[in-house]
Every structure is written in C-alpha cells, then in structure tokens.
Design a protein around this motif. Structure first.
Motif: not given
Ligand SMILES: [Zn+2]
Length: 200
Positions: A58, A61, A70, A73
C-alpha cells in the motif's frame, strides 16, 4: 541425487530457496508435485504468479494489498487518528488477530541496524513523517520488538517525530523479535496494546 531427472533437481533447488524449507522438505514437496494431477499443479502455479503480480505494498501504509490505498487505510470504521508502526506487513496480521486494535498502520519495512547497514533512509520513515503533516494523526504507537534494533528504531522515531506534536507510545511489551504469527499470543499482544506507554 544424480539419478533424479534434471527438471526434478531444478524444482528441489527452487523450493529450497523458500524460507523454512530444508533439504528433506524440498525433496518431499518436489516428489509430491511431480506425482500430483496437473490440474492442481497448474492452479498452484497460477496462484503463485497471480499473487506475485498483483499483490503490492500500500502506497500509504505499506501493508500488502491489491488496491491503492489498501482496505485498512480506507475502512471508515477504523480510527485513523492513531497509527501503529510495525516492522513488516506480517506484523499487521498479528495485531489484527489479537483484536485489541482498530486504528491505522504504518509499515517501516525494517529496523534501524548499523551492523547490517540499515539506516532511517532505508525505511519508510519519511513516509510516516509525511502522514503526520496536517494534524489528522494524534497518536503513533510504536509496535516493534524490544531488542537492541527495535529500541534504537523507537528512540530514533521519538526524536524525529517528537517535534510534530503527536503523542508517541510504545507497546507494554514489544512484538517478539523475528516472530511468525504462531509466536504472538493474542491475549498478550492485545494487553500490550492496551497497556502502551509514552515513548520518550
Ligand atoms: Zn494502506
């Protein structure tokens, strides 16, 4: 070994490059695969290629994902004002499994280790710092192993992010170093998250 067909020798060698696969397991797996119905072998090969092609980190993150950003998130039920900093994507699974945490994550991609030549610039520290800009994040929970490298990384993060006016905490006990999922006891982990302490 010399009596084995070259293709089988090659397969054994390829399997041996996988983590935690020893010589015996590699042989056993290879012998199993060459005697398995090709439909299943093809399905395995397809799954390997598909995962390798489609699973990425991602961009926000650092978790493993097929979409950007993702699902962690973008989940509106999670508290994105708190970020949990972990070493590897697999650590997210440990923490999720413990059930004690419903915030966001940030994967560093390693720990600071002068002996292995890993510095802050090799990790996703700048990305973490960037996520604190704007003030939407009020707490950063450092969930790294409590060993020399984990401590050094936590100390560095405290120093670098301290000026950002964000509350920095650390798990009551760190994640076990080099752990696989089996090592992390869910209850211990969720207690460690609950009992997190200020990091200074
Ligand atoms: Zn993420």
């Amino acid at each position: 070994v010399t009596s084995l067909p070259p293709a089988l020798v090659e397969l054994i060698a390829a399997l041996r490059r996988l983590p935690s696969v020893g010589p015996r397991s590699a042989e056993r797996l290879a012998l199993h695969l060459v005697q398995t119905d090709q439909v299943h072998v093809r399905a395995l090969a397809d799954a390997l290629l598909r995962a390798s092609t489609e699973v990425r980190l991602c961009e926000r993150c650092g978790a493993l994902t097929q979409q950007q950003p993702c699902a962690l998130c973008t989940d509106p039920r999670r508290d994105h004002s708190i970020l949990c900093v972990v070493e590897r994507p697999v650590d997210i699974l440990s923490i999720e499994k413990s059930g004690g945490y419903r915030g966001g994550y940030h994967v560093l991609g390693g720990r600071i280790s002068p002996t292995n030549g890993v510095g802050p610039e090799d990790l996703r520290v700048a990305e973490l710092e960037q996520r604190l800009v704007g003030g939407a994040v009020s707490e950063v929970v450092v969930a790294l192993p409590t060993d020399v490298e984990g401590d050094a990384t936590a100390f560095y993060l405290a120093k670098r992010l301290g000026a950002r006016g964000v509350k920095l905490t650390r798990l009551a006990h760190g994640l076990p170093a080099g752990s696989s999922l089996d090592f992390a006891d869910d209850l211990t982990l969720s207690r460690a998250i609950e009992g997190r302490r200020p990091l200074s």
